[in-house]
Write a protein that holds these residues in place. Structure first.
Motif, PDB file in Angstrom:
ATOM      1  N   ASN A  13      54.690 118.563  75.866  1.00 45.91           N
ATOM      2  CA  ASN A  13      55.998 118.086  75.415  1.00 45.91           C
ATOM      3  C   ASN A  13      56.076 117.914  73.904  1.00 45.91           C
ATOM      4  OD1 ASN A  13      56.885 118.187  77.994  1.00 45.91           O
ATOM      5  ND2 ASN A  13      56.787 115.980  78.371  1.00 45.91           N
ATOM      6  N   ALA A  35      63.787 115.051  68.549  1.00 43.92           N
ATOM      7  CA  ALA A  35      63.290 115.994  69.551  1.00 43.92           C
ATOM      8  C   ALA A  35      62.107 115.396  70.317  1.00 43.92           C
ATOM      9  CB  ALA A  35      62.890 117.309  68.873  1.00 43.92           C
ATOM     10  N   PHE A  36      61.281 114.626  69.645  1.00 40.17           N
ATOM     11  CA  PHE A  36      60.169 113.951  70.347  1.00 40.17           C
ATOM     12  C   PHE A  36      60.747 113.012  71.408  1.00 40.17           C
ATOM     13  CE2 PHE A  36      55.716 114.305  68.692  1.00 40.17           C
ATOM     14  CZ  PHE A  36      55.927 115.393  67.850  1.00 40.17           C
ATOM     15  N   GLN A  37      61.826 112.311  71.064  1.00 34.80           N
ATOM     16  CA  GLN A  37      62.453 111.398  72.017  1.00 34.80           C
ATOM     17  C   GLN A  37      63.083 112.186  73.163  1.00 34.80           C
ATOM     18  OE1 GLN A  37      66.129 109.242  70.814  1.00 34.80           O
ATOM     19  NE2 GLN A  37      64.976 107.388  71.341  1.00 34.80           N
ATOM     20  N   GLU A  38      63.842 113.199  72.822  1.00 33.08           N
ATOM     21  CA  GLU A  38      64.570 113.988  73.810  1.00 33.08           C
ATOM     22  C   GLU A  38      63.630 114.681  74.804  1.00 33.08           C
ATOM     23  OE1 GLU A  38      67.726 114.494  74.407  1.00 33.08           O
ATOM     24  OE2 GLU A  38      67.564 116.240  75.760  1.00 33.08           O
ATOM     25  N   HIS A  39      62.520 115.204  74.284  1.00 36.98           N
ATOM     26  CA  HIS A  39      61.627 116.005  75.126  1.00 36.98           C
ATOM     27  C   HIS A  39      60.386 115.238  75.577  1.00 36.98           C
ATOM     28  CE1 HIS A  39      64.011 119.648  74.663  1.00 36.98           C
ATOM     29  NE2 HIS A  39      64.196 119.265  73.408  1.00 36.98           N
ATOM     30  N   GLY A  96      58.036 113.672  73.899  1.00 40.13           N
ATOM     31  CA  GLY A  96      56.846 114.114  73.166  1.00 40.13           C
ATOM     32  C   GLY A  96      55.879 112.991  72.865  1.00 40.13           C
ATOM     33  N   ALA A 137      58.862 119.712  71.833  1.00 43.80           N
ATOM     34  CA  ALA A 137      59.713 118.957  70.909  1.00 43.80           C
ATOM     35  C   ALA A 137      59.769 119.653  69.546  1.00 43.80           C
ATOM     36  CB  ALA A 137      59.182 117.532  70.747  1.00 43.80           C
TER      37      ALA A 137
END
Lengths: 161, 261
Positions: A142, A91-95, A97, A146
Motif C-alpha cells: 500500500n 495518498a498514504f491516507q487514502e490507500h 499506506g 500510495a
C-alpha cells in the motif's frame, strides 16, 4: 559547544550543539520537531529521512554541524500551514499506506525525494528507491500504491494485498 | 559517541593541518564512521570534515582519464560519471538512496571495507589514487582488509580512472547490509583485461590473475569456465561459506564479462 544555524522548513533555526550531536537530535531534542523518528539509529531503517539541500539523507547518520547553512526539510513542513496534507500524505491516507505510522515520516520524505527526480516512477522503481526505508506493518504494497497514486498514475492494476 | 571536537576546513591544506593533531580523524560522508563512533569503536579527539572542501569536488576528463573528486558522493558519481557507465552504475548500487547522498568515493576507499563496491572499480580500472601528498597506483594502494597505503593524516583528494573499452560490475547483493556478498569488476583495455573482486577475500579486494590472462586472449564468459579460485582465504560467515563465495567469484565474473561484451 558550537553554534549551528540552518533553515528548517523555511524557518531559520539555530542552537548550540556538541561535535557529536546528530542532525536528528538537533531537530527532535532542540527544536522539538519530533516528526522525524529514530528507528534503528544505525542508518538501516530510514525512519529519520529528511532532506538536506534537497537530498534525502538519514538524519541519524549526519552530524548537526555538517548541516551548517543548509536548507533542511522535515515531515513537519510537508502539509500546508492550515494542515491540508500534501499529495503524498493524502495518498498514504487514502490507500492505507501506514498502519502504526512509525516509518511514515521517512517513507513520505523518501517518496518526496523520488518524485522530485522521477515524477512518474514505475512500481519497480518505487520499490527499488525504498530499499533504505523499512516498514514492519504494511508489507509495502500500500505504500507503493500510495506513491503511484500521488504521482498521478492509475493504481487500479496494483492488487490490493 | 565519545565527545570530539568538530572542524570543517575549506581547503586540503587546512584539513591536513587539522589532521596533524593527535587522534584527529577525517570524516567523509560518515556512513561508516558515524555508526562506528556510535558503537564507541573509535575515539577521535577531532573529526575533520572533508565536506566543505571545494577542491575535492567535481568530475572532469583529463588526458583520457576521468578524474573524480574524493568528496563526491555516490549519488554524484552515479549521476555525473556518464563518461564511464560501468563506474556510474556501480556507484548507483551502493547502499540506498539516502546513503548514496552522503557517502563519498574518498571515504569508501580510505576505509577499504572488504565488501565495499568502490575498491573493485578502482582496482579493476587500474586507477590512480591522488592524495594530499602524492599519487598512488591502485595496485599499491589496497593492502588488505581495512588497510591501505595511506599514511596518518593523508587524504584521498581524487581518483583518476583510465577509461576502458568495455567494463561491467556485477554485485551479488547481501540484502540486509546492501554490501557485496561478492562483487566483480571486469574492464577490458587495449593492452589487457583487469578483473577485481570484492566481498570475497579475507585480504579485501584482489585481482583474479588467472581470469585476466584467460580473458586477454578470449574475452568471453566461456573463456573462464574451467577456472576456479581457492576457497581457502575466502570469507566464510553466516551469509555464505568460503566455498560459496569462491564459487560466486566465477559466476559473477562470467556475468560481468557477458554484460560487458
Amino acid at each position: 559547544m558550537t553554534k549551528v544555524s540552518m533553515t528548517v522548513n523555511g524557518t531559520p533555526m539555530s542552537g548550540d550543539v556538541e561535535g557529536r550531536t546528530l542532525l536528528v537530535s538537533f531537530l527532535r531534542d532542540q527544536q522539538g520537531l519530533t516528526g522525524t523518528h529514530v528507528g534503528c539509529d544505525t542508518s538501516q531503517c530510514g525512519a529519520c529521512v529528511v532532506h538536506v539541500d534537497g537530498k534525502a539523507v538519514k538524519a541519524c547518520t549526519m552530524l548537526a554541524l555538517e548541516a551548517e547553512g543548509a536548507e533542511v526539510a522535515t515531515i513537519e513542513g510537508q502539509a500546508a500551514a492550515d494542515g491540508t496534507l500534501n499529495a503524498i500524505q493524502a495518498a498514504f491516507q487514502e490507500h492505507h499506506g501506514l498502519q502504526c505510522g512509525f516509518c511514515t515520516p521517512g517513507m513520505v520524505m523518501s517518496a518526496a525525494a523520488l518524485l522530485k527526480d522521477n515524477p512518474k516512477p514505475s512500481e519497480g522503481e518505487i520499490r527499488h528507491y525504498l530499499e533504505g526505508n523499512l516498514c514492519r506493518c504494511t508489507g509495502y504494497h500500500n505504500i507503493v500504491k500510495a506513491i503511484m497514486a500521488a504521482s498521478g498514475q492509475d493504481v487500479s492494476a496494483i492488487a490490493a494485498e | 559517541m565519545y565527545e570530539f571536537e568538530f572542524a570543517r576546513p575549506a581547503s586540503v591544506a587546512e584539513a591536513v593541518k587539522a589532521l596533524s593533531e593527535e587522534d584527529a580523524q577525517a570524516l567523509g560522508g560518515g556512513q561508516t564512521l558515524i555508526p562506528t563512533l556510535k558503537q564507541r569503536l573509535a575515539m577521535p579527539s577531532t573529526l575533520v570534515s572533508l565536506s566543505g572542501i571545494d577542491e575535492m569536488k567535481g568530475i572532469h576528463s583529463e588526458g583520457g582519464q576521468l578524474v573524480i573528486g574524493g568528496a563526491m558522493t555516490h549519488a554524484d558519481v552515479a549521476e555525473g560519471a556518464e563518461a564511464y557507465p560501468a563506474l556510474a552504475a556501480l556507484a548507483g548500487q551502493i547502499g540506498d538512496p539516502a546513503v548514496r547522498n552522503r557517502g563519498t568515493l574518498g571515504g569508501s576507499i580510505a576505509n577499504n571495507d572488504p565488501a565495499a563496491c568502490y575498491p573493485a572499480a578502482v582496482l579493476g580500472s587500474g586507477a590512480t589514487i591522488v592524495t594530499s601528498a602524492r599519487e598512488i597506483a591502485a595496485d599499491d594502494y589496497f593492502q588488505g582488509m581495512f588497510t591501505t597505503a595511506l599514511e596518518e593524516g593523508e587524504i584521498v583528494t581524487a581518483v583518476k580512472f583510465p577509461q576502458p573499452e568495455v567494463a561491467n560490475y556485477q554485485k551479488f547483493l547481501q540484502p540486509a547490509s546492501r554490501f557485496a556478498l561478492v562483487g566483480v569488476f571486469v574492464a577490458r583495455f587495449a593492452d589487457g583485461v583487469r578483473v577485481a573482486v570484492t566481498g570475497a577475500s579475507e585480504e579485501g579486494v584482489f585481482r583474479w590473475g588467472a581470469a585476466e590472462a584467460a580473458l586477454a586472449t578470449d574475452f568471453s564468459a566461456d573463456a573462464i569456465s574451467g577456472l576456479t579460485v581457492e576457497a581457502d582465504g575466502m570469507i566464510g560467515d553466516i551469509h555464505g561459506t568460503k566455498a560459496y563465495r569462491a564459487h560466486l567469484v566465477g559466476v559473477m565474473t562470467k556475468r560481468a564479462v557477458a554484460a560487458a561484451s
